[in-house]
Motif scaffolding. Structure first.
Motif, PDB file in Angstrom:
ATOM      1  N   GLY A   1       0.851  -1.178   0.000  1.00  0.00           N
ATOM      2  CA  GLY A   1       0.000   0.000   0.000  1.00  0.00           C
ATOM      3  C   GLY A   1       0.886   1.226   0.000  1.00  0.00           C
ATOM      4  O   GLY A   1       2.035   1.170   0.448  1.00  0.00           O
ATOM      5  N   GLY A   2       0.388   2.297  -0.513  1.00  0.00           N
ATOM      6  CA  GLY A   2       1.192   3.509  -0.540  1.00  0.00           C
ATOM      7  C   GLY A   2       0.335   4.745  -0.703  1.00  0.00           C
ATOM      8  O   GLY A   2      -0.812   4.668  -1.141  1.00  0.00           O
ATOM      9  N   SER A   3       0.923   5.857  -0.319  1.00  0.00           N
ATOM     10  CA  SER A   3       0.235   7.135  -0.488  1.00  0.00           C
ATOM     11  C   SER A   3       1.231   8.156  -1.012  1.00  0.00           C
ATOM     12  O   SER A   3       2.425   8.052  -0.756  1.00  0.00           O
ATOM     13  CB  SER A   3      -0.374   7.618   0.835  1.00  0.00           C
ATOM     14  N   ARG A   4       0.727   9.097  -1.745  1.00  0.00           N
ATOM     15  CA  ARG A   4       1.543  10.196  -2.251  1.00  0.00           C
ATOM     16  C   ARG A   4       1.196  11.409  -1.406  1.00  0.00           C
ATOM     17  O   ARG A   4       0.206  12.076  -1.643  1.00  0.00           O
ATOM     18  CB  ARG A   4       1.294  10.415  -3.737  1.00  0.00           C
ATOM     19  N   GLY A   5       2.022  11.595  -0.387  1.00  0.00           N
ATOM     20  CA  GLY A   5       1.726  12.522   0.699  1.00  0.00           C
ATOM     21  C   GLY A   5       1.361  11.650   1.885  1.00  0.00           C
ATOM     22  O   GLY A   5       1.011  10.486   1.716  1.00  0.00           O
ATOM     23  N   ASN A   6       1.473  12.162   3.067  1.00  0.00           N
ATOM     24  CA  ASN A   6       1.199  11.309   4.232  1.00  0.00           C
ATOM     25  C   ASN A   6       0.404  12.086   5.279  1.00  0.00           C
ATOM     26  O   ASN A   6       1.007  12.641   6.193  1.00  0.00           O
ATOM     27  CB  ASN A   6       2.513  10.778   4.818  1.00  0.00           C
ATOM     28  N   PRO A   7      -0.924  12.199   5.168  1.00  0.00           N
ATOM     29  CA  PRO A   7      -1.777  11.459   4.237  1.00  0.00           C
ATOM     30  C   PRO A   7      -1.823  12.100   2.850  1.00  0.00           C
ATOM     31  O   PRO A   7      -1.425  13.248   2.671  1.00  0.00           O
ATOM     32  CB  PRO A   7      -3.142  11.509   4.905  1.00  0.00           C
TER      33      PRO A   7
ATOM     34  N   GLU B   1      -5.955  -0.856  -6.635  1.00  0.00           N
ATOM     35  CA  GLU B   1      -7.024   0.143  -6.700  1.00  0.00           C
ATOM     36  C   GLU B   1      -6.721   1.300  -5.758  1.00  0.00           C
ATOM     37  O   GLU B   1      -5.999   1.146  -4.778  1.00  0.00           O
ATOM     38  CB  GLU B   1      -8.371  -0.481  -6.338  1.00  0.00           C
ATOM     39  N   THR B   2      -7.301   2.439  -6.070  1.00  0.00           N
ATOM     40  CA  THR B   2      -7.163   3.593  -5.192  1.00  0.00           C
ATOM     41  C   THR B   2      -8.146   3.441  -4.038  1.00  0.00           C
ATOM     42  O   THR B   2      -9.185   2.784  -4.169  1.00  0.00           O
ATOM     43  CB  THR B   2      -7.427   4.910  -5.941  1.00  0.00           C
ATOM     44  N   ILE B   3      -7.806   4.050  -2.900  1.00  0.00           N
ATOM     45  CA  ILE B   3      -8.668   3.947  -1.718  1.00  0.00           C
ATOM     46  C   ILE B   3      -8.980   5.319  -1.120  1.00  0.00           C
ATOM     47  O   ILE B   3      -9.399   5.411   0.027  1.00  0.00           O
ATOM     48  CB  ILE B   3      -8.051   3.031  -0.648  1.00  0.00           C
TER      49      ILE B   3
ATOM     50  N   ASN C   1       0.345   6.214   4.599  1.00  0.00           N
ATOM     51  CA  ASN C   1       1.005   5.047   4.039  1.00  0.00           C
ATOM     52  C   ASN C   1       0.676   3.794   4.867  1.00  0.00           C
ATOM     53  O   ASN C   1       0.382   2.733   4.311  1.00  0.00           O
ATOM     54  CB  ASN C   1       2.514   5.273   3.977  1.00  0.00           C
ATOM     55  N   ASN C   2       0.715   3.911   6.198  1.00  0.00           N
ATOM     56  CA  ASN C   2       0.434   2.745   7.042  1.00  0.00           C
ATOM     57  C   ASN C   2      -1.012   2.273   6.909  1.00  0.00           C
ATOM     58  O   ASN C   2      -1.281   1.069   6.898  1.00  0.00           O
ATOM     59  CB  ASN C   2       0.760   3.047   8.505  1.00  0.00           C
ATOM     60  N   GLN C   3      -1.949   3.204   6.795  1.00  0.00           N
ATOM     61  CA  GLN C   3      -3.341   2.816   6.576  1.00  0.00           C
ATOM     62  C   GLN C   3      -3.479   2.054   5.261  1.00  0.00           C
ATOM     63  O   GLN C   3      -4.179   1.038   5.186  1.00  0.00           O
ATOM     64  CB  GLN C   3      -4.244   4.053   6.564  1.00  0.00           C
ATOM     65  N   ALA C   4      -2.804   2.540   4.218  1.00  0.00           N
ATOM     66  CA  ALA C   4      -2.859   1.875   2.912  1.00  0.00           C
ATOM     67  C   ALA C   4      -2.240   0.476   2.990  1.00  0.00           C
ATOM     68  O   ALA C   4      -2.758  -0.478   2.394  1.00  0.00           O
ATOM     69  CB  ALA C   4      -2.158   2.727   1.856  1.00  0.00           C
ATOM     70  N   GLU C   5      -1.141   0.328   3.714  1.00  0.00           N
ATOM     71  CA  GLU C   5      -0.510  -0.996   3.863  1.00  0.00           C
ATOM     72  C   GLU C   5      -1.491  -1.974   4.510  1.00  0.00           C
ATOM     73  O   GLU C   5      -1.635  -3.114   4.062  1.00  0.00           O
ATOM     74  CB  GLU C   5       0.764  -0.899   4.706  1.00  0.00           C
ATOM     75  N   TYR C   6      -2.153  -1.536   5.586  1.00  0.00           N
ATOM     76  CA  TYR C   6      -3.124  -2.411   6.244  1.00  0.00           C
ATOM     77  C   TYR C   6      -4.285  -2.751   5.313  1.00  0.00           C
ATOM     78  O   TYR C   6      -4.745  -3.895   5.264  1.00  0.00           O
ATOM     79  CB  TYR C   6      -3.660  -1.770   7.533  1.00  0.00           C
ATOM     80  N   GLU C   7      -4.789  -1.764   4.573  1.00  0.00           N
ATOM     81  CA  GLU C   7      -5.902  -2.016   3.650  1.00  0.00           C
ATOM     82  C   GLU C   7      -5.499  -3.032   2.582  1.00  0.00           C
ATOM     83  O   GLU C   7      -6.303  -3.879   2.185  1.00  0.00           O
ATOM     84  CB  GLU C   7      -6.379  -0.716   3.005  1.00  0.00           C
ATOM     85  N   ALA C   8      -4.257  -2.956   2.101  1.00  0.00           N
ATOM     86  CA  ALA C   8      -3.778  -3.918   1.108  1.00  0.00           C
ATOM     87  C   ALA C   8      -3.713  -5.318   1.708  1.00  0.00           C
ATOM     88  O   ALA C   8      -4.117  -6.301   1.071  1.00  0.00           O
ATOM     89  CB  ALA C   8      -2.401  -3.492   0.597  1.00  0.00           C
TER      90      ALA C   8
END
Length: 197
Positions: free
Chosen positions: A75-81, A102-104, A109-116
């Motif tokens: 998972g990743g984000s461009r900006g945090n958040p 998919e986008t969420i 970044n950590n939220q995206a990692e968990y979602e993945a």
């Protein structure tokens, strides 16, 4: 587009048992076709081809359940958040079984990692695997889930509980940190989803 080599009459019976409507094929080469959600399965001699934006709707019903799978997540984000995306890949001895990116929305970044991780585990569950070996390139998430690190963030704690609830029904599971180059396919799905957003 998944292709499942199988006895197409057995596959038809499985779909009908699951409440999926099966119709005659549209051409001389098609034995039958069935739709569920946004997926359509078309049977030919000794194989079923699944089309549509979410083939998992039908594929999980047709594949033999059980067995072992490797689940890669990122998972990743461009900006945090910032704008965020997830990617996951399920691999067996037969190769890549399923993958998605998919986008969420906006996330850290950590939220995206968990979602993945959650999305990959849900897919492995839906496919009916007994055993999963999960790999991700976020050492923090891996160590939090394994209980080696704690988290003060209530949302991440909640996601960790969800991950444990998903892991519980598997007969066996492992979770390990891998370098990004080992996780490059899941990482690529994240970046592709963000680039296309």
């Amino acid at each position: 587009m998944p292709v499942i080599e199988c006895d197409v009459e057995t596959a038809r019976a499985r779909l009908e048992e699951a409440g999926v409507s099966v119709e005659s094929g549209n051409t001389d080469h098609e034995r039958w076709r069935a739709s569920r959600g946004s997926a359509t399965a078309v049977a030919y001699d000794e194989k079923v081809v699944i089309q549509g934006s979410n083939p998992r709707d039908l594929e999980a019903l047709l594949r033999e359940s059980g067995g072992r799978a490797h689940v890669y997540f990122d998972g990743g984000s461009r900006g945090n958040p910032g704008p965020a995306a997830i990617g996951w890949v399920i691999v067996t001895g037969d190769g890549i079984v399923a993958e998605d990116g998919e986008t969420i929305g906006t996330a850290t970044n950590n939220q995206a990692e968990y979602e993945a991780l959650i999305a990959g585990l849900e897919a492995a569950r839906d496919y009916g695997y007994d055993e999963v070996h999960v790999r991700g390139d976020s050492e923090l998430i891996v160590k939090q889930v394994r209980g080696e690190y704690d988290t003060n963030n209530p949302e991440l704690r909640e996601k960790r509980v969800t991950v444990h609830e998903l892991l519980g029904p598997f007969d066996e599971w492992t979770l390990e940190y891998v370098p990004r180059e080992v996780n490059d396919r899941a990482d690529g799905l994240v970046n592709k989803a963000l680039d296309e957003a």
